[in-house]
Design an enzyme around this catalytic site. Structure first.
Site, PDB file in Angstrom:
ATOM      1  N   ASP A  13      18.943 -10.276  83.528  1.00 36.56           N
ATOM      2  CA  ASP A  13      18.210 -11.385  84.154  1.00 36.56           C
ATOM      3  C   ASP A  13      16.717 -11.375  83.825  1.00 36.56           C
ATOM      4  O   ASP A  13      15.891 -11.750  84.654  1.00 36.56           O
ATOM      5  CB  ASP A  13      18.393 -11.385  85.684  1.00 36.56           C
ATOM      6  CG  ASP A  13      19.847 -11.321  86.082  1.00 36.56           C
ATOM      7  OD1 ASP A  13      20.655 -12.015  85.442  1.00 36.56           O
ATOM      8  OD2 ASP A  13      20.183 -10.571  87.019  1.00 36.56           O
ATOM      9  N   LYS A  16      16.372 -13.926  79.302  1.00 31.20           N
ATOM     10  CA  LYS A  16      16.813 -13.953  77.894  1.00 31.20           C
ATOM     11  C   LYS A  16      17.176 -15.363  77.460  1.00 31.20           C
ATOM     12  O   LYS A  16      16.932 -15.749  76.332  1.00 31.20           O
ATOM     13  CB  LYS A  16      18.074 -13.073  77.716  1.00 31.20           C
ATOM     14  CG  LYS A  16      17.802 -11.596  77.748  1.00 31.20           C
ATOM     15  CD  LYS A  16      19.060 -10.802  77.433  1.00 31.20           C
ATOM     16  CE  LYS A  16      20.089 -10.805  78.530  1.00 31.20           C
ATOM     17  NZ  LYS A  16      19.730 -10.122  79.760  1.00 31.20           N
ATOM     18  N   GLY A  40      25.017 -14.742  82.206  1.00 28.07           N
ATOM     19  CA  GLY A  40      24.903 -16.164  82.525  1.00 28.07           C
ATOM     20  C   GLY A  40      23.492 -16.671  82.476  1.00 28.07           C
ATOM     21  O   GLY A  40      22.564 -15.967  82.838  1.00 28.07           O
ATOM     22  N   ARG A 143      43.643   1.629  75.110  1.00 31.27           N
ATOM     23  CA  ARG A 143      44.546   1.223  74.018  1.00 31.27           C
ATOM     24  C   ARG A 143      45.787   0.472  74.489  1.00 31.27           C
ATOM     25  O   ARG A 143      46.866   0.618  73.932  1.00 31.27           O
ATOM     26  CB  ARG A 143      44.933   2.441  73.169  1.00 31.27           C
ATOM     27  CG  ARG A 143      43.732   3.014  72.456  1.00 31.27           C
ATOM     28  CD  ARG A 143      43.999   4.349  71.868  1.00 31.27           C
ATOM     29  NE  ARG A 143      44.216   5.335  72.898  1.00 31.27           N
ATOM     30  CZ  ARG A 143      44.265   6.646  72.672  1.00 31.27           C
ATOM     31  NH1 ARG A 143      44.138   7.097  71.455  1.00 31.27           N
ATOM     32  NH2 ARG A 143      44.446   7.479  73.659  1.00 31.27           N
ATOM     33  N   GLN A 223      23.305  -8.739  79.690  1.00 33.15           N
ATOM     34  CA  GLN A 223      22.872  -7.704  80.647  1.00 33.15           C
ATOM     35  C   GLN A 223      21.576  -7.017  80.178  1.00 33.15           C
ATOM     36  O   GLN A 223      20.774  -7.653  79.527  1.00 33.15           O
ATOM     37  CB  GLN A 223      23.986  -6.673  80.905  1.00 33.15           C
ATOM     38  CG  GLN A 223      25.176  -7.210  81.697  1.00 33.15           C
ATOM     39  CD  GLN A 223      26.210  -7.887  80.846  1.00 33.15           C
ATOM     40  OE1 GLN A 223      26.612  -7.375  79.814  1.00 33.15           O
ATOM     41  NE2 GLN A 223      26.666  -9.043  81.258  1.00 33.15           N
ATOM     42  N   THR A 413       5.619 -18.625  79.699  1.00 33.08           N
ATOM     43  CA  THR A 413       4.811 -18.976  80.868  1.00 33.08           C
ATOM     44  C   THR A 413       5.447 -20.023  81.786  1.00 33.08           C
ATOM     45  O   THR A 413       4.809 -20.486  82.719  1.00 33.08           O
ATOM     46  CB  THR A 413       3.406 -19.466  80.429  1.00 33.08           C
ATOM     47  OG1 THR A 413       3.581 -20.566  79.536  1.00 33.08           O
ATOM     48  CG2 THR A 413       2.606 -18.381  79.746  1.00 33.08           C
TER      49      THR A 413
HETATM   50  P1  IMP Z   1      30.189  -5.971  86.022  1.00 38.36           P
HETATM   51  O1  IMP Z   1      29.527  -6.118  84.695  1.00 38.36           O
HETATM   52  O2  IMP Z   1      30.666  -7.265  86.602  1.00 38.36           O
HETATM   53  O3  IMP Z   1      31.239  -4.900  86.037  1.00 38.36           O
HETATM   54  O4  IMP Z   1      29.065  -5.459  87.068  1.00 38.36           O
HETATM   55  C1  IMP Z   1      28.471  -4.172  86.967  1.00 38.36           C
HETATM   56  C2  IMP Z   1      26.989  -4.228  87.324  1.00 38.36           C
HETATM   57  O5  IMP Z   1      26.299  -4.952  86.322  1.00 38.36           O
HETATM   58  C3  IMP Z   1      26.680  -4.932  88.637  1.00 38.36           C
HETATM   59  O6  IMP Z   1      25.550  -4.312  89.235  1.00 38.36           O
HETATM   60  C4  IMP Z   1      26.307  -6.330  88.205  1.00 38.36           C
HETATM   61  O7  IMP Z   1      25.462  -6.974  89.133  1.00 38.36           O
HETATM   62  C5  IMP Z   1      25.565  -6.027  86.921  1.00 38.36           C
HETATM   63  N1  IMP Z   1      25.586  -7.158  85.972  1.00 38.36           N
HETATM   64  C6  IMP Z   1      26.597  -7.540  85.171  1.00 38.36           C
HETATM   65  N2  IMP Z   1      26.224  -8.592  84.423  1.00 38.36           N
HETATM   66  C7  IMP Z   1      24.952  -8.859  84.727  1.00 38.36           C
HETATM   67  C8  IMP Z   1      23.989  -9.818  84.260  1.00 38.36           C
HETATM   68  O8  IMP Z   1      24.255 -10.630  83.366  1.00 38.36           O
HETATM   69  N3  IMP Z   1      22.767  -9.771  84.839  1.00 38.36           N
HETATM   70  C9  IMP Z   1      22.439  -8.850  85.775  1.00 38.36           C
HETATM   71  N4  IMP Z   1      23.280  -7.939  86.251  1.00 38.36           N
HETATM   72  C10 IMP Z   1      24.540  -7.933  85.723  1.00 38.36           C
END
Ligand code: IMP
Length: 429
Positions: A13, A16, A40, A143, A223, A413
């Site tokens: 977050d 990006k 997302g 696997r 992520q 900005t």
């Molecule tokens: P998972 O990826 O759904 O298994 O979540 C594992 C951890 O990664 C959790 O703390 C989620 O909040 C975090 N997480 C997964 N995807 C994102 C993202 O796109 N942005 C921020 N945190 C994420």
């Protein structure tokens, strides 16, 4: 002109989406290489907001978009995204979108297993996005995953389903939970099989051709590095490697083709889900950051935890990523703070340390050491050049660069594409 690999350098977050959108305009191919629909970002197309989770963002700029083998794909979610784009006038054809035939599938049972696990963990839950990402990656390394190309051969597919269900049903039975019915899975698959297969092929030739013809590729990480399954705040991480080298394993391109590695860094820190966060502010300053920065998750709508900029975690991320430069985002969120702090080290059991430890029992006990900065208390939103920035804001940027040891090549900005100060275009490096 080379390629660019974009990665989040905190807990995801970092903003990006906007930077990737800016860069994708100059790319020929945009590729996702890890994660799934847990990522997302919201984009605005024809004045309508759309949340993209799985589609590479180049798709809205009609760039060739590739979903690599390292991504776990929920075909239903992907087709829903394609439909939502159609509603705003963007038709996604198999010329625009290609999905690797060896990408693993997320089934509805992966989502259910994700939620059962989180419930079992109670207060120790990871706080996942609930999209079945972890269980799907486990099946991949176990696997027993079913890959998109497997949908082409029904006989083979039936055997694979038997195999994967034998594993999961044994565990579900032991937990007293509802087991998975083979027929229901076949119905689920049939609901999307032919539609999704239109996009499924070998992706290696695309990248090989791109190399020969000098096409520019943008690798779009999801992520952030602190959520990397090896290098992040384990076990409070996602289930993939978020490091730039995953662009190689997650697409099959050579490690030499990663090009410019661009870390995306937010001017403060946020995280969603559970886990250590040394500079978290559980007070009105944290609430103010969240409010001004609109810190709510795109995927789950969850409120993000907020805190001051932590130079130690960012330095850690950038060092292990080999970042060439960063894009600093959301500077304007700090416009109305009289005092701004930066975490420059920690105290661990009374001792000062200047690195981010690997183990959870240490990460959970870090007391941040801050340096204080006078806030600029002026509007920086929409600034398009350094000359439009107050001296104190520039001082903050320079201090960030000094602490993390990597130059700021882009400064964002505002959420708008055009509100970006470009020091150096990562594609021209
Ligand atoms: P998972 O990826 O759904 O298994 O979540 C594992 C951890 O990664 C959790 O703390 C989620 O909040 C975090 N997480 C997964 N995807 C994102 C993202 O796109 N942005 C921020 N945190 C994420």
């Amino acid at each position: 002109m080379g390629n660019v690999t974009v990665i989040g350098s905190q807990w995801g977050d970092e903003g990006k989406g906007k930077i990737v959108d800016w860069l994708s305009n100059q790319a020929d191919i945009v590729a996702r290489f890890q994660g799934g629909n847990n990522a997302g970002h919201t984009i605005v197309v024809n004045k309508k907001k759309i949340a993209l989770s799985l589609l590479p963002s180049g798709i809205i700029r009609q760039k060739k978009s590739v979903i690599g083998n390292g991504v776990v794909v929920n075909p239903q979610a992907l087709l829903d995204e394609i439909r939502s784009l159609k509603k705003v006038g963007i038709n996604v054809s198999n010329k625009d979108l290609v999905i690797s035939e060896n990408a693993s599938i997320i089934f509805s049972f992966h989502k259910n297993i994700d939620s059962i696990r989180e419930k079992l963990k109670g207060p120790n839950k990871i706080g996942t996005t609930g999209r079945g990402i972890g269980p799907a990656y486990e099946d991949k390394v176990g696997r027993r995953a079913i890959r998109l190309g497997d949908l082409r051969n029904k006989e083979n597919l039936k055997n694979k389903i038997k195999n994967i269900l034998a594993y999961h049903n044994t565990i579900l039975l032991g937990l007293g939970a509802k087991t998975i019915d083979e027929k229901e899975i076949m119905i689920e698959i049939e609901s999307y099989r032919l539609e999704i297969l239109k996009f499924v092929q070998r992706i290696n030739p695309i990248f090989f051709k791109a190399k020969l013809s000098g096409q520019k590729i943008l690798f779009e990480g999801a992520q952030g590095i602190l959520l990397d399954v090896d290098h992040g705040t384990y076990p409070f991480v996602t289930s993939s490697n978020t490091l730039p080298s995953s662009a190689s394993t997650g697409t099959g391109i050579s490690i030499k083709q990663l090009g410019f590695i661009l870390g995306i860094v937010k001017a403060y820190t946020t995280r969603v889900g559970s886990g250590p966060f040394p500079s978290e502010l559980k007070n009105n300053i944290g609430t103010k950051l969240g409010k001004i920065g609109n810190e709510f998750g795109t995927v789950t709508g969850r409120q993000r935890r907020c805190g001051w900029f932590d130079s130690i975690i960012v330095k850690h991320s950038l060092e292990i990523s080999g970042a060439d430069g960063i894009a600093l985002t959301k500077m304007d969120v700090l416009d109305n703070f009289e005092e701004i702090k930066i975490c420059v080290g920690y105290k661990l059991k009374g001792k000062k340390i200047d690195y981010f430890p690997n183990l959870d029992f240490e990460q959970n006990n870090l007391q941040p050491i801050y340096e204080k900065h006078k806030g600029w208390m002026e509007n920086t939103q929409g600034a398009k050049s350094w000359s439009e920035l107050p001296a104190l804001a520039i001082k903050y940027v320079r201090r960030v660069e000094e602490l993390i040891g990597v130059p700021v090549v882009m400064l964002s900005t505002s959420p708008k594409r055009e509100d970006t100060i470009v020091v150096k275009n990562p594609f021209i490096s």
